[in-house]
Design an enzyme around this catalytic site. Structure first.
Site, PDB file in Angstrom:
ATOM      1  N   TYR A 136       0.824  -1.217   0.000  1.00  0.00           N
ATOM      2  CA  TYR A 136       0.000   0.000   0.000  1.00  0.00           C
ATOM      3  C   TYR A 136       0.855   1.263   0.000  1.00  0.00           C
ATOM      4  CZ  TYR A 136      -4.835  -1.547   0.699  1.00  0.00           C
ATOM      5  OH  TYR A 136      -6.091  -2.038   0.527  1.00  0.00           O
ATOM      6  N   LYS A 191       2.366 -15.218   2.909  1.00  0.00           N
ATOM      7  CA  LYS A 191       2.562 -15.921   1.632  1.00  0.00           C
ATOM      8  C   LYS A 191       4.051 -16.226   1.544  1.00  0.00           C
ATOM      9  CE  LYS A 191       0.994 -17.578  -2.247  1.00  0.00           C
ATOM     10  NZ  LYS A 191       0.069 -18.730  -2.321  1.00  0.00           N
ATOM     11  N   ASP A 223      -3.914 -17.937   0.847  1.00  0.00           N
ATOM     12  CA  ASP A 223      -4.937 -18.616   0.042  1.00  0.00           C
ATOM     13  C   ASP A 223      -5.704 -19.628   0.890  1.00  0.00           C
ATOM     14  OD1 ASP A 223      -2.558 -20.051   0.215  1.00  0.00           O
ATOM     15  OD2 ASP A 223      -2.586 -20.765  -1.862  1.00  0.00           O
ATOM     16  N   ASP A 247      -6.782  -6.333   3.984  1.00  0.00           N
ATOM     17  CA  ASP A 247      -7.858  -5.641   3.272  1.00  0.00           C
ATOM     18  C   ASP A 247      -8.834  -6.669   2.707  1.00  0.00           C
ATOM     19  OD1 ASP A 247      -9.254  -3.537   1.951  1.00  0.00           O
ATOM     20  OD2 ASP A 247      -8.235  -4.088   0.084  1.00  0.00           O
ATOM     21  N   ASP A 251     -12.828  -8.032   4.453  1.00  0.00           N
ATOM     22  CA  ASP A 251     -14.125  -7.971   3.762  1.00  0.00           C
ATOM     23  C   ASP A 251     -14.783  -9.349   3.744  1.00  0.00           C
ATOM     24  OD1 ASP A 251     -13.903  -5.263   3.151  1.00  0.00           O
ATOM     25  OD2 ASP A 251     -14.552  -5.540   1.066  1.00  0.00           O
TER      26      ASP A 251
HETATM   27  C1  IPM Z   1     -10.442  -0.430   3.735  1.00  0.00           C
HETATM   28  C2  IPM Z   1     -10.657   0.170   2.379  1.00  0.00           C
HETATM   29  C3  IPM Z   1      -9.448   1.030   2.054  1.00  0.00           C
HETATM   30  C4  IPM Z   1      -8.259   0.108   1.989  1.00  0.00           C
HETATM   31  C5  IPM Z   1      -9.566   1.891   0.774  1.00  0.00           C
HETATM   32  C6  IPM Z   1     -10.797   2.760   0.804  1.00  0.00           C
HETATM   33  C7  IPM Z   1      -8.347   2.715   0.543  1.00  0.00           C
HETATM   34  O1  IPM Z   1     -10.899  -0.805   1.428  1.00  0.00           O
HETATM   35  O2  IPM Z   1     -10.319   0.324   4.727  1.00  0.00           O
HETATM   36  O3  IPM Z   1     -10.404  -1.660   3.831  1.00  0.00           O
HETATM   37  O4  IPM Z   1      -7.984  -0.504   0.937  1.00  0.00           O
HETATM   38  O5  IPM Z   1      -7.578  -0.037   2.999  1.00  0.00           O
HETATM   39 MG    MG Z   2     -11.067  -2.756   2.241  1.00  0.00          MG
END
Ligand code: IPM
Ligand code: MG
Length: 360
Positions: A136, A191, A223, A247, A251
């Site tokens: 990042y 990884k 993975d 990240d 999710d």
């Molecule tokens: C998160 C989001 C951010 C990230 C974006 C909006 C930059 O997806 O906080 O997970 O990738 O970290």
């Molecule tokens: Mg995110």
């Protein structure tokens, strides 16, 4: 007097943050708030997603309550001006390296998960994501003419994945200490079979673990971790990983719980300052309609009271109030199911305030 910087941002950000502030005010604690623009809203007003005044406010506050940023209409802007740069800039400038993303499946919402109820009932995972390093932020990055290899002379883009020893050490301590307060197990996701950066990650995490003999450490490739999260998610306690993998996996884990609209997050620096935001985004498709779920932001405010403002009792009161509105069967559209009562953003906030008052 504690100071909270309130940065609602874009889309549903303004609606959900207003509810969280309402809930905080209902607690009668000694704090003041100051609001500023961030993300697309700040770009519209000041030509930059993270204006100096907003950054300064965030740096000087004890904590930042953040809504969400982003809208498709900014996708064509140059990268430095896109709303996402605001949150990345705040993470970088405030050195918010430790990101806590709990994925909790509330009993009442077990059936909202895309997985079978028995796989997620009682799920309580804490994802700890390193937030200021990795690909990042790694330099160099950019576009250039490919200097070598089979496509030499062609245009290419590149990023740099890197982690330094102290960066890995400090986040590893955070993960082990967090595990100590819960199930005493850390799964470090890497990884290492392919990437030098993550072989180093694994080595350093193993070294730091020597100081935490009471905590179990397991290593898992990313993975496989993605697979285990949908196969047997309850086997995780603290899922600990780098910025990029965190990240993606956060999710995935969020969705196991049925609604990303329920999940808070905290991003902390070494001084205990933190930025608190819902795990979801700005949802421009439902912005301004008064239907967004404010509970993730309200629960983020609870994390703020706990981690940055030293108000554990107040944090616990908010969490109890949220459980109690769910038990009353109140649901925003994202978590609605037949037989429950559908409410809007404001009504949900009001219901939490009412439960707080009823606690006496
Ligand atoms: C998160 C989001 C951010 C990230 C974006 C909006 C930059 O997806 O906080 O997970 O990738 O970290
Ligand atoms: Mg995110």
């Amino acid at each position: 007097m504690m100071k909270i910087a309130v940065l609602p941002g874009d889309g549903i950000g303004t609606e959900i943050v207003a509810e969280a502030v309402k809930v905080l005010r209902a607690l009668d604690l000694p704090f003041e708030t100051e609001e500023a623009l961030v993300g697309g809203a700040a770009y519209e007003a000041h030509g930059h997603p993270l204006p100096d005044a907003t950054l300064k406010l965030a740096q000087e506050a004890d904590a930042v309550l953040f809504g969400a940023v982003g809208d498709w209409k900014y996708d064509k802007l140059e990268r430095a001006l896109r709303p996402e740069q605001a949150i990345l800039g705040l993470r970088k400038h405030l050195e918010l390296f430790a990101n806590f993303r709990p994925a909790i499946c509330y009993e009442e919402l077990t059936h909202a998960s895309s997985l079978k109820p028995e796989l997620v009932a009682g799920l309580d995972i804490l994802i700890i994501r390193e937030l200021t390093g990795d690909i990042y932020f790694g330099q160099p990055r950019g576009r250039r003419t490919s200097p070598d290899g089979p496509f030499a002379g062609q245009p290419e883009a590149f990023d740099t994945m890197r982690y330094s020893r102290p960066e890995i050490e400090r986040i590893a301590h955070v993960a082990f200490q967090a595990a100590r307060k819960r199930g005493k197990k850390v799964t470090s996701v890497d990884k290492a079979n392919v990437l030098e950066t993550f072989q180093f990650w694994k080595d350093v995490v193993t070294e730091v673990h020597a100081q935490y003999p009471d905590v179990e450490l397991e290593h898992m490739y990313v993975d496989n971790a993605a697979m285990q999260l949908v196969k047997a998610p309850k086997k995780f306690d603290v899922l600990f990983t780098g910025n990029m993998f965190g990240d993606i996996l956060s999710d995935e884990a969020a969705m196991l719980t049925g609604s990303i609209g329920m999940l808070p997050s905290a991003s902390l620096n070494a001084r205990g300052q933190g930025l608190y935001e819902p795990s979801h985004g700005s949802a421009p498709d439902i912005a301004g309609k008064g239907v967004a779920n404010p509970l993730a932001t309200i629960l983020s405010a609870a994390m703020m009271l706990r981690f940055s403002l030293n108000q554990e009792a107040a944090a616990a009161r908010i969490e109890a109030a949220v459980k109690s509105v769910l038990a009353q069967n109140l649901r925003t559209a994202d978590i609605y199911s037949e037989g429950t009562t559908k409410v809007g953003t404001k009504e949900m906030g009001d219901a939490v305030v009412a439960r707080l008052k009823a606690q006496g």
